[in-house]
Scaffold this active site. Structure first.
Site: not given
Length: 266
Positions: A82, A140, A144
């Site tokens: 993930h 992502e 992040h």
């Protein structure tokens, strides 16, 4: 009886040292000339250290994995990536820290930085449930990866190609995933996908702790296992640092009993 597989053997070795060096270390800046040795994020001694030397404020890294069973993603005998998230030490977090580094194509960035093998692995194990891998990877990184202080532009090696920061991020995320074979951790304790069998949260947690050495957090979707979270601090940088595993500071959404671990649909 424990069944040894390549994933489990790798994880057991990681339990001993858990040093995950980045293959791009030779390109990293000579942090050892300016950074204090053995500083670990979120631990005593990290306060006030140059943010190129220690992850701050996002020093609690979370490696997250999916078990997508319907529709399914990835191999039938493996969980999938993930992401790798830089939470603050207190569990709060930042998102989307530098829109100027929202690269148009992660595929192009990785290719231009010589990461074709990494890209091939991601296309098998870091996959979107709707088949939109590029969009998933961009999310992502944008959400992040851009919040990781030790791969900020000012921390990059002199003369770096555009996107080397993202290459470091995806390499670290994948290397961490490779050391955490959740499928094998559970299988070694006799816990395998089944349409009817149920498990307790304690059984799942114990199986992972036996192999990994630390307690993860599990999420469930309608009573079925769907995600796992592994927590770390980081000694050094995302470029070439060493992950230091810790117990999950909080639990996931799974109930205490009656948890199904469903096979992936064909």
């Amino acid at each position: 009886m424990i069944k040894f597989t390549p994933f489990l053997a790798c994880a057991l070795l990681a339990r001993v040292t858990f040093a995950i060096p980045a293959p791009l270390t030779s390109l990293a800046r000579a942090a050892g000339d300016t950074c204090p040795a053995n500083v670990v994020s979120c631990q005593n001694g990290s306060a006030g250290v140059d943010s190129c030397c220690v992850e701050t404020p996002g020093g609690q890294l979370v490696q997250t994995q999916f078990w997508d069973f319907n529709p399914s993603t990835g191999p039938s005998d493996s969980w999938t990536v993930h992401g790798l998230w830089p939470d603050h030490c207190d569990g709060t977090f930042d998102e989307g820290c530098d829109p100027s580094r929202n690269y148009p194509s992660i595929t192009d960035v990785l290719t231009e930085n010589g990461k074709e093998d990494l890209l091939q692995f991601m296309n098998e194990f870091w996959v979107d449930i709707n088949g939109k891998n590029e969009q998933f990877w961009s999310h992502e990184w944008n959400t992040h990866g851009t919040c990781m202080s030790t791969i900020a532009p000012s921390c990059m090696p002199e003369g770096s190609k555009t996107g080397l920061d993202a290459a470091f991020y995806f390499q670290k995320a994948v290397d961490t995933f490779k050391s955490l074979g959740t499928y094998d951790f559970l299988s070694s304790a006799g816990i395998e996908p089944d349409k009817t069998k149920t498990h307790t949260l304690a059984e799942l947690t114990s199986a992972v702790k036996e192999a990994h050495g630390f307690i993860p957090a599990f999420d469930c979707k309608k009573g079925s296992l769907n995600a796992v979270y592994y927590y770390f601090n980081l000694q050094g940088t995302v470029m070439d640092g060493t992950l230091v595993p810790i117990d999950a500071p909080k639990g996931g959404s799974c109930p205490k009993t009656g948890i199904k671990y469903l096979p992936k649909a064909n």
